[in-house]
Write an enzyme that holds these catalytic residues in place. Structure first.
Site, PDB file in Angstrom:
ATOM      1  N   ASP A   1       0.864  -1.168   0.000  1.00 25.83           N
ATOM      2  CA  ASP A   1       0.000   0.000   0.000  1.00 25.83           C
ATOM      3  C   ASP A   1       0.914   1.237   0.000  1.00 25.83           C
ATOM      4  O   ASP A   1       2.144   1.140   0.119  1.00 25.83           O
ATOM      5  CB  ASP A   1      -0.980  -0.008   1.181  1.00 25.83           C
TER       6      ASP A   1
HETATM    7  C1  NOJ Z   1      -4.026   3.957   0.092  1.00 28.79           C
HETATM    8  C2  NOJ Z   1      -5.195   3.047   0.308  1.00 28.79           C
HETATM    9  O1  NOJ Z   1      -5.084   2.378   1.539  1.00 28.79           O
HETATM   10  C3  NOJ Z   1      -5.361   1.998  -0.793  1.00 28.79           C
HETATM   11  O2  NOJ Z   1      -6.586   1.335  -0.611  1.00 28.79           O
HETATM   12  C4  NOJ Z   1      -5.272   2.624  -2.145  1.00 28.79           C
HETATM   13  O3  NOJ Z   1      -5.433   1.639  -3.135  1.00 28.79           O
HETATM   14  C5  NOJ Z   1      -3.926   3.319  -2.275  1.00 28.79           C
HETATM   15  N1  NOJ Z   1      -3.809   4.363  -1.278  1.00 28.79           N
HETATM   16  C6  NOJ Z   1      -3.704   3.913  -3.652  1.00 28.79           C
HETATM   17  O4  NOJ Z   1      -4.503   5.026  -3.838  1.00 28.79           O
END
Ligand code: NOJ
Length: 756
Positions: free
Chosen positions: A300
């Site tokens: 993430d």
């Molecule tokens: C953080 C989030 O937790 C995740 O769900 C998302 O896909 C990513 N950012 C990318 O935007």
């Protein structure tokens, strides 16, 4: 009343009744049987040949994912993305969603780099790209697997028309604490239903052929157990037993893997003391060795650098090393792999073989998507004209929205509203477009949204709708109350939209209060004093404590954040053109103090039994009369009523490995047609470990005319009753079971069976 009868048999509970998703029950099993688009020998040969030609830096470049600066969800690093692509130090981009722009980046990757490896373009296409569907929690309340798969199909095609070929979806975290803002992105509290939805979404995005022009790569997230954050606080610690992890939280990810998902995203949380992003247990043992996953893993956002504040990495070099040993293929936005993998190889802390494996898994997916055959296949700059908001997409979003609404109260039959009635449409969300989209709404445009006000005017006629906002969603401005009261006085019925703004859901929106802001309650009270019947439309991305609202309204329906077709869908249901079918997939508590709460709790050694007089030393709250939630999992009313009768266990005693058959009759006991979601729950009465008081093991939808009955038969497959036994081995145990069939998790009609 005329009565007629229908017999329907639903085989293997949800398993075949919902499209042959063999993964639902078996999703708990430790053995890996992952479906695969990518494991053929030819692809592997192509990957190996390519790796043999690549430098170490080029390989590392494939393990890097940078944002394009279009949309960001965290701190960005100052960098020139185009130059990084040209240098071969960045092999993947996210948040770029303009075909001309993406085409140019792809051209640089393919034509101006030595190896010409195409880029992946990732984006959070979570409940639609341009045409926005209801938030995922809402969609889950439809219990409509084909509709949910179709929402992903529509989203995939609109994403492709935006130059995107990889979505960071489905989010399949089991959610049991409405304080957590991200409950809106998931499918609720139940592993069985969550598994079916996970598989449906993967099928919707990826189809049968990942290289087809209409499919995109999916990414199941957030692995693992992100939804179990302590006290519902985002990014917080997860500390649960391995049994709970495997039985409750892992099944939906497993179902996604079995459905062939190509990528997996790590979660931000630590679990049992190890941040997920550094967990070889999660990614090497469970995901790859046990489940046979053969796609790739992406972190993430900046999750690698977060290993330092987590306190398991001394510095970013160390963080990179931990991630390699955990089997993490790609670093999202963090710059950690880019900066440190070469040093780690040079110092002998990681090997060339490790890099080859991790990079090779990324390349394998790119081959599987057909990107090497045609890097521009997803980059048709004209495609959006045909695809965005096309009638079929709009129709699908509208249909899913009305199926997602859950009617909670309608004691006086206030809904549906009769034609010709004068309606006061009140509340801070009635004329809002942006709020209807909820969080992670892709490129959904607010000006494309049909507001609830638009929908009412169209359906009921402008002359029959008097609108007044009344108040803002929060704060102290009561200056609009008088106008709202006057509108109600002028009308036959008041429909008030209350709840939480769209941006109060999603990432980093944990709340310490789950009630509707006080000013909105005051507005409801003021309108109610007119004596007019009051219908509340609850706009929310999470379960709320609606105890006060239940007492102070005549009818109440949760509409979530319904998406682009909000107004049309709400008008469909409020008018009775479409009868409500939604059933809750997260328990609605009676108070904040009950959290976390879910229907499949354990019984405890001192269970509280309602209606048995004074009970002091039992498992309950001292200051509350009941343990019951306000609305249980599976609950939802229609405009008609349903009755259940004649429960029969057709196989009261079976040998181990033999399916169990149970049946009951469901009858439409009201005077309107309606569709019921018939639910099957099971309890393992005595086992080597404590088991939940009830577990959903099947459901079936049944449309019934007034007076019509249907005999619904379920077949419970042996796999549906397997669990982690005392010694953590997976399988069945002999003994007695209770089974219920009914319209929600409080179903009363029950029977018994025994497995010998
Ligand atoms: C953080 C989030 O937790 C995740 O769900 C998302 O896909 C990513 N950012 C990318 O935007």
């Amino acid at each position: 009343m005329k009565r007629y009868f229908l017999t329907v048999v639903f085989i293997a509970a949800a398993v075949t009744a919902h499209g042959g998703l063999e993964t639902a029950g078996g999703g708990y099993a430790p053995a890996g049987e992952a479906a695969s688009f990518f494991s053929d020998a030819r692809t592997q040969n192509r990957v190996d040949s390519l790796l043999a030609l690549m430098t170490l830096d080029e390989k590392i470049g494939q393990m890097v994912l940078y944002t394009s600066h279009f949309t960001v969800t965290g701190p960005t690093l100052a960098k020139n993305v185009e130059q990084a692509i040209r240098n071969g130090t960045c092999g993947n981009i996210f948040n770029a969603h303009v075909p001309e722009y993406n085409r140019n980046l792809q051209r640089i990757a393919v034509e101006e780099t030595r190896m010409g490896i195409p880029l992946l373009f990732g984006y959070d296409v979570v409940h639609g790209m341009e045409t926005i569907f209801p938030i995922n929690l809402g969609m889950s309340c439809s219990w409509d697997m084909e509709g949910i798969a179709n929402s992903a199909r529509v989203a995939a095609r609109e994403a492709i028309a935006s130059g995107v070929n990889w979505t960071f979806s489905p989010m399949v975290d089991i959610t049991r604490d409405p304080r957590w803002g991200r409950v809106s992105e998931g499918s609720g509290e139940d592993p069985y239903l969550g598994s079916l939805i996970a598989a449906a979404m993967v099928r919707g995005y990826q189809g049968d052929d990942l290289s087809a022009d209409s499919t995109i790569l999916a990414c199941v997230k957030h692995f693992a157990a992100y939804g179990a954050a302590q006290a519902g606080r985002d990014y917080h610690t997860v500390d649960i037993s391995e049994r709970t992890l495997r039985e409750v939280y892992l099944p939906p990810y497993k179902a996604a893997v079995d459905a062939g998902v190509g990528t997996v995203m790590t979660s931000f949380n630590d679990i049992d003391g190890v941040p997920a992003t550094a967990s070889d247990f999660l990614f090497e043992q469970v995901l790859r060795r046990e489940w046979g996953f053969n796609g790739f893993v992406v972190t993430d956002y900046t999750a690698l650098s977060e290993l330092i504040p987590h306190g398991v990495a001394a510095d970013s070099l160390h963080a990179a090393e931990l991630a390699v040993y955990a089997g993490i293929n790609m670093d999202m936005e963090g710059d950690i792999y880019h900066k440190h993998l070469r040093t780690l190889v040079d110092h002998g802390r990681i090997t060339h073989q490790q890099i080859d494996r991790l990079c090779g898994e990324v390349l394998k997916i790119k081959f599987g998507m057909g990107l090497f055959d045609d890097p521009f296949r997803y980059l048709d700059t004209e495609a959006h004209k045909a695809e965005f908001y096309k009638p079929a997409n709009i129709a699908a979003a509208r249909d899913m929205a009305r199926k997602s609404f859950v009617l909670l109260e309608n004691g006086k039959g206030t809904l549906p509203l009769e034609d010709g009635k004068k309606i006061a449409l009140i509340g801070p969300f009635a004329d809002s477009r942006r709020d209807m989209l909820g969080s992670w709404s892709g490129q959904g445009k607010a000006d494309k949204v049909t507001s609830i006000l638009d929908g009412f005017r169209r359906r009921f006629g402008s002359g029959n709708v008097v609108y007044a906002a009344g108040c803002p969603p929060s704060g102290d401005d009561r200056s609009g109350f008088a106008e709202a009261v006057a509108a109600a006085q002028e009308a036959d019925v008041a429909v008030i939209t209350v709840g939480l703004p769209g941006q109060w859901s999603g990432e980093a929106t944990s709340l310490t209060s789950i009630t509707i802001p006080r000013i909105q309650q005051e507005l409801v009270r003021a309108v109610r004093e007119t004596g007019k019947e009051v219908v509340l439309l609850i706009v929310t991305g999470r379960p709320l404590d609606l105890s006060w609202e239940a007492e102070n309204s005549d009818a109440m329906m949760v509409v979530w954040y319904p998406g682009t077709e909000a107004g049309a869908a709400v008008a469909d249901v409020v008018s009775g053109d479409f009868a409500p079918v939604g059933k809750l997939t997260m328990t609605f508590p009676r108070s904040l103090g009950q959290l976390p709460i879910h229907y499949d709790m354990k019984n405890t050694g001192r269970p509280y039994t309602p209606g048995q007089g004074e009970q002091h030393y039992v498992s309950r709250y001292f200051d509350t009369p009941t343990n019951r939630p306000l609305y249980p999992f599976g609950y939802g009313l229609s405009y008609t009523t349903f009755g259940y009768s004649d429960m029969e266990v057709l196989t009261p005693s079976v040998g181990m490995g033999t399916p169990v058959r149970v049946a009951a009759t469901v009858t439409n006991t009201g005077d309107r047609p309606g569709e019921e979601t018939v639910q099957l729950y099971v309890r393992d009465d005595v086992a080597s470990v404590t088991r939940p008081v009830r577990m959903l093991k099947g459901f079936a939808k049944q449309m019934l005319a007034p007076g019509q009955s249907a005999r619904v038969e379920f077949i419970i497959a042996p796999g549906d009753l397997e669990f982690y036994r005392r010694d953590m081995s997976w399988g069945n145990e002999p003994g007695g079971f209770t089974v219920w069939i009914g319209g929600d998790s409080d179903a009363e009609l029950s029977g018994k069976f025994e497995i010998r």
